[in-house]
Design a protein around this motif. Structure first.
Motif, PDB file in Angstrom:
ATOM      1  N   LYS A 101      33.099  -4.065  76.588  1.00 48.09           N
ATOM      2  CA  LYS A 101      31.774  -3.167  75.561  1.00 48.09           C
ATOM      3  C   LYS A 101      31.240  -2.652  77.007  1.00 48.09           C
ATOM      4  N   ASN A 102      31.609  -2.153  77.745  1.00 45.55           N
ATOM      5  CA  ASN A 102      31.220  -1.071  79.079  1.00 45.55           C
ATOM      6  C   ASN A 102      32.645   0.099  78.955  1.00 45.55           C
ATOM      7  N   SER A 103      33.155  -0.295  78.780  1.00 42.98           N
ATOM      8  CA  SER A 103      33.892   1.237  79.475  1.00 42.98           C
ATOM      9  C   SER A 103      34.997   1.171  77.894  1.00 42.98           C
ATOM     10  N   TYR A 104      35.669   2.289  78.012  1.00 39.61           N
ATOM     11  CA  TYR A 104      36.248   2.997  77.408  1.00 39.61           C
ATOM     12  C   TYR A 104      37.710   4.180  78.033  1.00 39.61           C
ATOM     13  N   GLN A 105      38.780   4.001  76.992  1.00 44.83           N
ATOM     14  CA  GLN A 105      39.952   4.803  77.790  1.00 44.83           C
ATOM     15  C   GLN A 105      40.659   4.709  76.298  1.00 44.83           C
ATOM     16  N   LYS A 171      24.294   4.636  77.913  1.00 41.67           N
ATOM     17  CA  LYS A 171      24.339   6.092  79.533  1.00 41.67           C
ATOM     18  C   LYS A 171      25.739   6.081  80.178  1.00 41.67           C
ATOM     19  N   LEU A 172      26.131   7.390  79.691  1.00 38.30           N
ATOM     20  CA  LEU A 172      27.531   7.397  79.950  1.00 38.30           C
ATOM     21  C   LEU A 172      27.267   7.508  82.222  1.00 38.30           C
ATOM     22  N   ILE A 304      33.171   4.865  82.416  1.00 34.52           N
ATOM     23  CA  ILE A 304      32.109   4.133  82.188  1.00 34.52           C
ATOM     24  C   ILE A 304      30.572   3.955  81.570  1.00 34.52           C
ATOM     25  N   TYR A 305      29.891   2.671  81.131  1.00 37.20           N
ATOM     26  CA  TYR A 305      28.544   3.399  79.934  1.00 37.20           C
ATOM     27  C   TYR A 305      27.545   1.911  80.404  1.00 37.20           C
ATOM     28  N   SER A 306      26.334   1.878  80.578  1.00 35.54           N
ATOM     29  CA  SER A 306      25.819   0.620  79.955  1.00 35.54           C
ATOM     30  C   SER A 306      24.826   0.906  78.820  1.00 35.54           C
TER      31      SER A 306
END
Length: 306
Positions: A101-105, A171-172, A304-306
């Motif tokens: 849920k906190n990363s995307y690639q 938030k990135l 990476i985001y929160s």
């Protein structure tokens, strides 16, 4: 920082294996202070060069260090650099930076650029061979470019557009781009510096001087039909931008921050790589995709985001 998830079992095993040896731990301690070649490491640790070389291969395979061949008094020498200051292994998916849920690639094939302005020498290779004709810039606009897995040019640029699929209100914290690349020389030349610049959303992030075009051995993934006397592999480099600045392999290279590259609220991000006409070293670029070089990946973007 190297961030690992329990879902990345293959990577976890490689990293765990790399850290399971006292010799390799001592090598990493020495690389904490500066780059070192294999002979220097051998002298510092009092071990044979062959022992150091075999352990360097394990560390390199795990991604913890990277190596570059640089000119020496006799031939070339392999210089080693530690890529990360910290390694986080997230074993619980419920928390932490590596929670899905906190990363995307996403990986972008090297032939899927949306814009280019390049100059010979230049060309494209797909799994079946060289896309003809060579050294013809107009070919870079041909639909066949989409199948390319190796792209090269002497100067100019290629630009890619990556989708940004993150939750509303997230938030990135950082954006990273990882790819295998080297200079572009006639045939190959390990002493062929090239000033390679990257831009994100049109904003110049940094320029890195690649030491050469590498061809002393075959790339680990290259198909059998690829000639031996040409470019074979590159270096895997990672650019990262966060609130503190811009980093190349976790070494700060500029003060450009996330705020500068203006990603907030966008649905996509532009990533451009090239050699400018006024560069001190106009030594070209080779971009390696899956199936060529040493690393089986295309251009990888990670958020990476929160």
């Amino acid at each position: 920082m190297l961030e690992l998830s329990i879902e990345e079992s293959d990577v976890l095993k490689k990293v765990a294996h790399a850290l399971s040896s006292e010799v390799r731990i001592n090598i990493l301690k020495l690389l904490n202070y500066k780059k070192m070649n294999i002979l220097e490491l051998s002298e510092k640790l009092g071990l044979p060069v062959s022992t150091i070389a075999s352990n360097i291969k394990v560390l390199e395979k795990s991604g913890i260090i990277s190596t570059e061949l640089q000119p020496a008094k006799r031939g070339t020498m392999k210089v080693c650099t530690r890529n990360f200051d910290d390694i986080h292994m997230q074993l619980n998916l419920a928390t932490g930076h590596n929670n899905p849920k906190n990363s995307y690639q996403i990986e972008m094939p090297v032939g899927h650029y949306i814009d280019s302005d390049i100059y010979p020498t230049c060309g494209l290779i797909n799994p079946h061979g060289i896309i003809k004709p060579e050294d013809e810039p107009s070919l870079f606009y041909h639909p066949d470019r989409m199948s390319a897995q190796l792209v090269w040019f002497r100067k100019g640029f290629v630009e890619y557009r990556f989708p940004l699929q993150v939750p509303a209100g997230a938030k990135l914290e950082s954006i990273q781009f990882s790819l295998e690349l080297c200079s572009e020389a006639p045939n190959y030349d390990h002493n062929w510096p090239s000033d390679i610049t990257i831009w994100i959303n049109g904003y110049e992030v940094c320029t890195w001087t690649c030491p050469g075009d590498f061809g002393d051995r075959r790339g680990k993934l290259n198909p059998p039909w690829l000639p031996d006397n040409h470019t074979q592999y590159g270096l895997l480099k990672t650019w990262k931008v966060n609130d503190k600045g811009s980093f190349l392999d976790d070494v700060k290279v500029s003060d450009v921050t996330l705020n500068d590259i203006n990603i907030g609220g966008s649905k996509s991000v532009l990533f451009k790589i090239g050699v400018t006409p006024d560069a001190a070293n106009i030594g070209g670029v080779n971009l390696f995709g899956k199936g060529f070089g040493d690393h089986d990946q295309d251009i990888l973007m990670r958020l990476i985001y929160s």
